[in-house]
Design a protein around this motif. Structure first.
Motif, PDB file in Angstrom:
ATOM      1  N   LYS A  71      17.772 -34.446 -31.830  1.00 43.25           N
ATOM      2  CA  LYS A  71      17.903 -33.131 -32.447  1.00 43.25           C
ATOM      3  C   LYS A  71      18.193 -32.053 -31.390  1.00 43.25           C
ATOM      4  N   PHE A  72      19.118 -31.153 -31.728  1.00 41.48           N
ATOM      5  CA  PHE A  72      19.428 -30.003 -30.882  1.00 41.48           C
ATOM      6  C   PHE A  72      18.887 -28.747 -31.552  1.00 41.48           C
ATOM      7  N   ARG A  73      18.307 -27.860 -30.755  1.00 46.96           N
ATOM      8  CA  ARG A  73      17.904 -26.564 -31.293  1.00 46.96           C
ATOM      9  C   ARG A  73      17.976 -25.515 -30.200  1.00 46.96           C
ATOM     10  N   ILE A  74      18.070 -24.255 -30.592  1.00 47.28           N
ATOM     11  CA  ILE A  74      18.118 -23.135 -29.659  1.00 47.28           C
ATOM     12  C   ILE A  74      16.782 -22.400 -29.698  1.00 47.28           C
ATOM     13  N   HIS A  75      16.175 -22.209 -28.543  1.00 44.58           N
ATOM     14  CA  HIS A  75      14.878 -21.527 -28.475  1.00 44.58           C
ATOM     15  C   HIS A  75      15.031 -20.073 -28.914  1.00 44.58           C
ATOM     16  N   PRO A  76      14.073 -19.534 -29.693  1.00 42.06           N
ATOM     17  CA  PRO A  76      14.162 -18.148 -30.187  1.00 42.06           C
ATOM     18  C   PRO A  76      14.297 -17.094 -29.089  1.00 42.06           C
ATOM     19  N   ILE A  77      13.814 -17.381 -27.869  1.00 41.00           N
ATOM     20  CA  ILE A  77      13.910 -16.388 -26.801  1.00 41.00           C
ATOM     21  C   ILE A  77      15.358 -16.080 -26.444  1.00 41.00           C
ATOM     22  N   MET A 136      30.797 -18.006 -23.733  1.00 37.81           N
ATOM     23  CA  MET A 136      30.834 -18.695 -22.444  1.00 37.81           C
ATOM     24  C   MET A 136      29.436 -19.084 -21.978  1.00 37.81           C
ATOM     25  N   ILE A 137      28.456 -18.196 -22.197  1.00 38.66           N
ATOM     26  CA  ILE A 137      27.083 -18.505 -21.785  1.00 38.66           C
ATOM     27  C   ILE A 137      26.527 -19.659 -22.605  1.00 38.66           C
ATOM     28  N   LEU A 138      26.738 -19.622 -23.919  1.00 34.38           N
ATOM     29  CA  LEU A 138      26.238 -20.696 -24.778  1.00 34.38           C
ATOM     30  C   LEU A 138      26.886 -22.026 -24.409  1.00 34.38           C
ATOM     31  N   PHE A 139      28.204 -22.018 -24.215  1.00 38.08           N
ATOM     32  CA  PHE A 139      28.905 -23.247 -23.823  1.00 38.08           C
ATOM     33  C   PHE A 139      28.364 -23.774 -22.502  1.00 38.08           C
ATOM     34  N   SER A 140      28.140 -22.886 -21.545  1.00 40.48           N
ATOM     35  CA  SER A 140      27.649 -23.288 -20.223  1.00 40.48           C
ATOM     36  C   SER A 140      26.264 -23.916 -20.310  1.00 40.48           C
ATOM     37  N   LEU A 141      25.392 -23.324 -21.127  1.00 44.26           N
ATOM     38  CA  LEU A 141      24.035 -23.864 -21.294  1.00 44.26           C
ATOM     39  C   LEU A 141      24.063 -25.235 -21.956  1.00 44.26           C
ATOM     40  N   CYS A 193      16.466 -31.982 -27.917  1.00 38.81           N
ATOM     41  CA  CYS A 193      16.952 -31.136 -26.833  1.00 38.81           C
ATOM     42  C   CYS A 193      16.882 -29.684 -27.285  1.00 38.81           C
ATOM     43  N   THR A 194      16.205 -28.851 -26.527  1.00 44.21           N
ATOM     44  CA  THR A 194      16.078 -27.428 -26.839  1.00 44.21           C
ATOM     45  C   THR A 194      16.821 -26.616 -25.795  1.00 44.21           C
ATOM     46  N   ILE A 195      17.773 -25.791 -26.235  1.00 45.17           N
ATOM     47  CA  ILE A 195      18.533 -24.957 -25.318  1.00 45.17           C
ATOM     48  C   ILE A 195      17.719 -23.723 -24.967  1.00 45.17           C
ATOM     49  N   LEU A 196      17.534 -23.505 -23.661  1.00 48.78           N
ATOM     50  CA  LEU A 196      16.742 -22.395 -23.139  1.00 48.78           C
ATOM     51  C   LEU A 196      17.624 -21.483 -22.285  1.00 48.78           C
ATOM     52  N   PRO A 197      17.138 -20.311 -21.893  1.00 46.64           N
ATOM     53  CA  PRO A 197      17.958 -19.376 -21.114  1.00 46.64           C
ATOM     54  C   PRO A 197      18.478 -19.939 -19.800  1.00 46.64           C
TER      55      PRO A 197
END
Length: 206
Positions: A2-8, A27-32, A53-57
Motif C-alpha cells: 500500500k502507498f499513502r501520503i503522510h498528512p504533514i 516535481m517534488i512529489l515525483f522526486s519523493l 510505503c508512506t511518502i514523507l517530506p
C-alpha cells in the motif's frame, strides 16, 4: 503493498504550490516517490517483503515484514537505495536540458543532501546507525544515536526558525524528525523486547 501520503505533506505542498506553482509541487512529489521506489527496489533485491510505503517530506517510510530480523547488510542496502535513486535523477538533471531542469536539479540536490545527513530517521542516519552497531552494543548504540538525533533535529529546527517565514517547510520537517525520534526513543525498550522475541522464535523454528 500500500502507498499513502503522510498528512504533514499537505501544508508543505500547499506552501510550495503558492510559492512555485503546480509544476514545483509535481516535481517534488515525483522526486519523493522516485526516491522511495529506490528503497522499495533495494528491499526487494535484499529479499524483504514490503507491507506498505508512506511518502514523507524527506522521502518515505517502509513497513517491512520481519524488519527486525534483517541483517546489517540488508538494512544498509535499503537505507542507501533511496539516495541512489535520487542521485540518478540528479545526474539526469545535470546532463540534460528540459523545461524546469534547473529547478528539478535543485530539488534533487536538496533531497539528496537532506537524506544523507547523519540524523535518524534519515537515510544517512540509518546507514550510520547500522555501521555503528554490533552484537555487543546493538541496543545501547541505537539508544545513544537516537538521543543524538533528537538533539540534532531540535538544533536544526531552532537554527532554521531564524529564517522564517522562508524556511517554514524546512522547520516543519525538522520538527517532524524530532518528534519521530522522541517517539522512537520512548518506545525503544518495547521495540528491543519485540526484536529479541522475534529472533528467538525464528531461531526455534529453524
Amino acid at each position: 503493498m500500500k502507498f499513502r501520503i503522510h498528512p504533514i505533506l499537505l501544508p508543505i505542498f500547499l506552501f510550495f504550490m503558492i510559492v512555485g506553482g503546480v509544476s514545483l509541487y509535481a516535481m517534488i512529489l515525483f522526486s519523493l516517490v522516485f526516491h522511495e521506489l529506490g528503497h522499495v527496489l533495494a528491499a526487494k533485491q535484499s529479499g524483504m517483503k514490503i507491507r506498505s510505503c508512506t511518502i514523507l517530506p524527506y522521502g518515505g517510510e517502509l513497513q517491512i515484514v520481519n524488519r527486525q530480523l534483517a541483517t546489517k547488510r540488508q538494512r544498509l542496502l535499503i537505507a542507501l537505495g533511496g539516495p541512489f535513486a535520487t542521485a540518478i535523477l540528479l545526474l539526469i538533471g545535470l546532463v540534460s536540458t528540459f523545461p524546469g531542469s534547473a529547478q528539478f536539479t535543485h530539488i534533487q540536490f536538496l533531497l539528496l543532501a537532506v537524506n544523507l545527513l547523519p540524523v535518524l530517521p534519515l537515510d544517512g542516519g540509518q546507514a550510520v546507525s547500522v555501521l555503528l552497531e554490533n552484537k555487543q552494543n546493538k541496543y545501547a548504540s541505537r539508544s545513544v544515536f537516537l538521543l543524538y538525533s533528537i538533539i540534532a533535529s531540535i538544533s536544526i529546527s531552532l537554527f532554521l526558525s531564524t529564517y522564517l517565514p522562508d524556511s517554514l517547510p524546512y522547520v516543519m520537517i525538522s520538527v517532524f524528525l524530532a518528534i519521530q525520534n522522541i517517539i522512537s526513543y520512548r518506545f525503544r525498550k518495547y521495540e528491543q523486547a519485540f526484536e529479541k522475541l522475534s529472533a528467538s522464535r525464528s531461531f526455534s523454528m529453524e
